[in-house]
Design a protein around this motif. Sequence first.
Motif: not given
Length: 481
Positions: A358-381
């Motif tokens: 995340r320190i070196q690639a914040s954009k990638f870390a943010s997109m990866f986090m969204i995918l992780v939250l979608a995988s765990v069925a966060l509401p609105s995904t």
Amino acid sequence: MDVTTILIILLLGALATYLSGDKLASKVALLFSVGAFAATIALLASANNGADVSFSSVWISNPQINLAFLGDGLSLVMVLLTTSLMPLIVYSGFGTDFKNARAIYGLMLFMAFAMCGTFLAGDGLLYYIFWELALVPIYFIALLWGNGDAEERKKAVVKFFIYTFAGSLFMLAAFAYLYQKTGSFLWEDLAEVNLTEREQYWTFLAFFAAYAIKIPLIPFHTWQAAVYQKAPTVGTMLLSGIMLKMGLYSVIRWQLPIAPLAAKAWLPILLGVSIAGVIYGSIVALRQKDLKRLLAYSSLAHVGLIAAGCYTLTLDGLKGAVLQMIAHGFVIVGLFFAAEIIYRRYQTRTIADMGGIRIQASKFASMFMILVLASVALPSTFNFVGEFMVLYSLSQIDMVFAVLGGLTIILGAVYMLRMFQRVMLGEANAKPFAEVTFNEGLLMVLVIAVLLGFGFFPKPFTDMVTPSLENILTHINRYNS
């Protein structure tokens, strides 16, 4: 225009890709995969306007085998999943220098052709042919372009081939028996066949042998993690994003309408086995040190819940299962692509060797986090919609099943967020990690757009599949009248 247009585009695309040479192969494959996606959208528009996009013609007169292709909502949604993921999977390979590129991209399109044929086939024997054809390209993709030790890779791929091929033989035997009863392989005739309870039990088990291996359900899952790990990432995406959906789709299309009494009699066992996969896959995922193996067991847990939705024999359960198939297809492709991006930078898939991205690639870390939250069925995904409908249908049968099935959300959050913490957070790794390129970012943004867009508005999919599922339920419930 009918559904054969899609098959023709993909088959011609496979041939054109192979003949184009290594330098142009990826671009030609992308062109034809986008063309197949466009044709699917056009066919969906025609079907929504009331046009008949099915196709049927006699192929062999004795025994009677028809080139019959179904163009109903369920089939078209599964084809849409295939043709929308194929451009993304092909595009994901642009950052990898494949040896003999024309062969691997040609095999990818041929596999898409076979998988679409499986989803569209309205004749049992034609369906079986496409089912087996899909196995051939992934065998060579995993064997020739896979990673890791060659001998271990060969063992894993051969085991996968033997398992799936052996299970399919039971399904072929069931179709042969059904033909003796009806004189037809057409789905409409097989869905109306009157079998005794004993005949239905054996027929159900024959189909189950093929589908439980392909999905996979425990204890038929032993091939999965090794093949997912050893296959190249494009192969893993094809397997997890699309191919395993062939088994889940087939449960709804073929197994349940033909042998509904067996499904109803064994409903507690079937739900138990499916939910056991949820718990087992989640617990094993917690112990994984390899990122691809962790995602493989995550997939095992999620498809267990989808299978449970299929076996509820309710409209809500079936709709939830179909929606979750689509959502899972996109999120797992996105996650495996994120794992590939990390591998390109670090040349490792061992989680302990990562950290601080995340320190070196914040954009990638943010997109990866969204995918992780979608995988765990966060509401609105998108994943939340399907999982909620499946859990609701399970609660209508027995609250215990719903509670146990709901563990996929809790346990999924534990192992996925733990993985994110170890991979993305903490101190920066000694190795530099470059931010995502335009191509990598575009692919991840497209996946995220689907997961968020249809998380807020899943109605197009539910409207599309509901009439087909209601028709299938009338066949399942025909013994009640």
